[in-house]
Structures are given as structure tokens and as C-alpha cells.
Design a protein around this motif. Structure first.
Motif, PDB file in Angstrom:
ATOM      1  N   GLU A 174       7.065  12.031   3.850  1.00  0.00           N
ATOM      2  CA  GLU A 174       6.540  11.564   5.105  1.00  0.00           C
ATOM      3  C   GLU A 174       5.334  10.686   4.687  1.00  0.00           C
ATOM      4  N   ALA A 175       5.206   9.585   5.621  1.00  0.00           N
ATOM      5  CA  ALA A 175       4.023   8.678   5.512  1.00  0.00           C
ATOM      6  C   ALA A 175       3.220   8.635   6.801  1.00  0.00           C
TER       7      ALA A 175
ATOM      8  N   LEU B 272      -6.227   6.427  -0.984  1.00  0.00           N
ATOM      9  CA  LEU B 272      -6.796   5.268  -0.718  1.00  0.00           C
ATOM     10  C   LEU B 272      -6.329   4.029  -1.518  1.00  0.00           C
ATOM     11  N   TYR B 273      -5.877   2.912  -0.685  1.00  0.00           N
ATOM     12  CA  TYR B 273      -5.499   1.778  -1.495  1.00  0.00           C
ATOM     13  C   TYR B 273      -6.562   0.835  -1.394  1.00  0.00           C
TER      14      TYR B 273
ATOM     15  N   ALA C   5       0.944  -1.230  -0.023  1.00  0.00           N
ATOM     16  CA  ALA C   5      -0.055   0.097   0.066  1.00  0.00           C
ATOM     17  C   ALA C   5       0.808   1.279   0.112  1.00  0.00           C
ATOM     18  N   ASN C   6       1.669   1.434   1.031  1.00  0.00           N
ATOM     19  CA  ASN C   6       2.926   2.458   0.893  1.00  0.00           C
ATOM     20  C   ASN C   6       3.395   2.674  -0.379  1.00  0.00           C
ATOM     21  N   GLY C   7       4.077   1.539  -1.033  1.00  0.00           N
ATOM     22  CA  GLY C   7       4.918   1.619  -2.174  1.00  0.00           C
ATOM     23  C   GLY C   7       3.894   2.315  -3.515  1.00  0.00           C
ATOM     24  N   THR C   8       2.701   1.745  -3.233  1.00  0.00           N
ATOM     25  CA  THR C   8       1.800   2.191  -4.489  1.00  0.00           C
ATOM     26  C   THR C   8       1.350   3.505  -4.364  1.00  0.00           C
TER      27      THR C   8
ATOM     28  N   ALA D 288      -5.930   3.682   4.202  1.00  0.00           N
ATOM     29  CA  ALA D 288      -5.633   5.057   3.747  1.00  0.00           C
ATOM     30  C   ALA D 288      -4.138   5.249   4.502  1.00  0.00           C
ATOM     31  N   VAL D 289      -3.457   5.993   3.568  1.00  0.00           N
ATOM     32  CA  VAL D 289      -2.021   6.635   3.902  1.00  0.00           C
ATOM     33  C   VAL D 289      -2.203   7.967   3.525  1.00  0.00           C
ATOM     34  N   LEU D 290      -1.774   8.915   4.605  1.00  0.00           N
ATOM     35  CA  LEU D 290      -1.549  10.475   4.494  1.00  0.00           C
ATOM     36  C   LEU D 290      -0.042  10.501   4.115  1.00  0.00           C
ATOM     37  N   LEU D 291       0.225  11.340   3.022  1.00  0.00           N
ATOM     38  CA  LEU D 291       1.455  11.628   2.807  1.00  0.00           C
ATOM     39  C   LEU D 291       1.771  13.026   2.629  1.00  0.00           C
ATOM     40  N   ARG D 292       2.907  13.479   2.973  1.00  0.00           N
ATOM     41  CA  ARG D 292       3.240  15.154   2.722  1.00  0.00           C
ATOM     42  C   ARG D 292       4.837  15.160   2.460  1.00  0.00           C
TER      43      ARG D 292
END
Length: 99
Positions: A48-49, A82-83, A34-37, A63-67
Motif C-alpha cells: 500500500e502506498a 525519499l525520492y 517516484a512511486n515506481g522507484t 516522500a512516499v510511505l509504503l506498507r
């Protein structure tokens, strides 16, 4: 004999949830995918995740929030990903935190 049968039944029923539980390795592999995608689709260089937020099985999403600070504007860029656990596809949308 009845006591033994009841004790055996209770013992087997107490182990039933463990048979369906995923291993830590399986969860870690899913989170890494999920993070890689999400990072790949975000086109961010080194964001940052957050830790993955897992929704229930009916939703089937993580869900993963990235900034990351924009190279051009020097402002923080925030995206939510959203994966989909079944399809392996992700959707990305930028969001703003407060004004």
C-alpha cells in the motif's frame, strides 16, 4: 492611454504564474516515477502506498510511505521512501509506528 497600459500590464502579470505552473499530466508522471522507484527499491511485492508528499523546491524531495504484511512474520512492515526529483534516486528506511 495610460489606463490601457496599466490594464495590459496587470493582465500580463496576472498570467505570469500560470506560465510556470506544471500541468496535471507532468505531476502525475512525476508521482508515477517516484512511486515506481520507491516500490522497486522497497522490494515489497504489492505494498500500500500513500499519496506522494511533495517538499518545497529547495528540498527537492518527494516522500512516499509504503506498507505491506511480511510473508514470513505476518507483521506489518513500514518503510519511508525519499525520492530526489533531480537525480531520480530514492532512499528507503524502515520505521515503526508506535510501540
Amino acid at each position: 492611454m495610460l489606463k490601457n497600459a496599466i490594464a495590459t500590464a496587470i493582465g500580463l502579470l496576472s498570467l505570469a504564474p500560470l506560465a510556470n505552473a506544471s500541468s496535471d499530466g507532468a505531476w502525475n508522471a512525476l508521482f508515477a516515477k517516484a512511486n515506481g522507484t520507491c516500490i522497486g527499491q522497497s522490494r515489497m511485492l504489492s505494498p500500500e502506498a500513500t499519496a506522494p508528499v511533495v517538499f518545497d523546491d529547495a528540498t527537492g524531495k518527494i516522500a512516499v510511505l509504503l506498507r505491506e504484511k511480511s510473508q514470513k512474520t505476518k507483521k506489518m512492515v513500514n518503510v519511508i521512501c525519499l525520492y530526489d526529483k533531480k537525480s531520480g534516486k530514492a532512499s528507503i528506511a524502515e520505521y515503526q509506528w508506535g510501540q
